[in-house]
Motif scaffolding. Sequence first.
Motif, mmCIF file in Angstrom:
data_model
loop_
_atom_site.group_PDB
_atom_site.id
_atom_site.type_symbol
_atom_site.label_atom_id
_atom_site.label_comp_id
_atom_site.label_asym_id
_atom_site.label_seq_id
_atom_site.Cartn_x
_atom_site.Cartn_y
_atom_site.Cartn_z
ATOM 1 N N THR A 195 0.812 -1.220 0.000
ATOM 2 C CA THR A 195 0.000 0.000 0.000
ATOM 3 C C THR A 195 0.847 1.272 0.000
ATOM 4 O OG1 THR A 195 -0.163 -0.033 2.419
ATOM 5 C CG2 THR A 195 -1.890 -1.190 1.169
ATOM 6 N N SER A 201 4.240 -1.114 5.422
ATOM 7 C CA SER A 201 3.789 -0.569 4.134
ATOM 8 C C SER A 201 3.007 -1.607 3.336
ATOM 9 C CB SER A 201 4.996 -0.092 3.310
ATOM 10 O OG SER A 201 5.885 -1.169 3.051
ATOM 11 N N ASP A 217 -2.116 0.764 4.380
ATOM 12 C CA ASP A 217 -2.762 2.073 4.244
ATOM 13 C C ASP A 217 -2.627 2.894 5.526
ATOM 14 O OD1 ASP A 217 -3.829 1.886 1.531
ATOM 15 O OD2 ASP A 217 -5.117 0.313 2.335
ATOM 16 N N SER A 227 -9.216 -2.778 8.014
ATOM 17 C CA SER A 227 -9.928 -1.869 7.120
ATOM 18 C C SER A 227 -10.970 -2.638 6.312
ATOM 19 C CB SER A 227 -8.946 -1.180 6.157
ATOM 20 O OG SER A 227 -7.913 -0.520 6.857
ATOM 21 N N GLU A 276 -11.352 2.288 0.491
ATOM 22 C CA GLU A 276 -11.657 2.023 1.898
ATOM 23 C C GLU A 276 -12.917 2.785 2.315
ATOM 24 O OE1 GLU A 276 -9.772 3.178 6.201
ATOM 25 O OE2 GLU A 276 -8.384 2.349 4.719
ATOM 26 N N ARG A 285 -12.678 1.753 8.963
ATOM 27 C CA ARG A 285 -11.519 1.106 9.567
ATOM 28 C C ARG A 285 -11.651 1.060 11.081
ATOM 29 N NH1 ARG A 285 -5.924 4.108 8.651
ATOM 30 N NH2 ARG A 285 -6.490 3.556 6.520
ATOM 31 N N THR A 314 -10.028 8.178 7.628
ATOM 32 C CA THR A 314 -8.952 7.242 7.920
ATOM 33 C C THR A 314 -8.214 7.612 9.202
ATOM 34 O OG1 THR A 314 -7.414 8.521 6.544
ATOM 35 C CG2 THR A 314 -8.605 6.698 5.479
#
Length: 208
Positions: free
Chosen positions: A62, A70, A92, A99, A106, A109, A121
């Motif tokens: 991501t 990552s 993310d 998520s 998305e 989450r 987020t």
Amino acid sequence: ATSTAITIDASENVGIGTGSPSAKLELVGADLGGTIGDDTNLLTLRHSNGNVSYLEFTGERTATGGDWTSAGTRIQQKIDVSYMGYIQFNGDGNDHGISFGNNNTERMRIDSAGDVGIGTTTPAAKLDVNGTLACDGFTSTGIDVTGSVTCDGLVVAQSSGANILLESTTTGATTGDIFGEIEFKTNDSNSAGIKGKIDSYSEGGVGN
């Protein structure tokens, strides 16, 4: 040279991609690349329901990087060639989190603190909703607001019934409203149902 594709050891553990399985079935996929957008398919389950329905287990990069912070592990449905809903662990920027989304977007989450974000987020509370929240009914033993609330207005109401209106701007205002007031109504459709109010010009009133 030849290589072993499937291993069944003395404990009857089955390994695919590994010669030393540590469970009844262990699958080892290809290493995930380090560039954002890289992915690797770990497992696919498939059946037919009139269309071809897949459930894919994938590794997703991501953000460009070389470790788990990552990357995420995703379980996602695919119908024919169209990607549907998914659940993803990590990735993310949601380390230690989960998520939920559809296609590649998305929608919700749960972060490492257990805070839930819908439309955001970066949830800053146990439930942080960026957008309109609606419900048919609400039951609570109490509502405790310990922080600040910033919005154009807040309505606590039943459909076509009594409500409490907290209003700060012209958004959604009806004729006769005064901005920055608290109204108590028996009918939310017009000012005739107002039974009491506290506005910015007075301490309060009943029946006016």
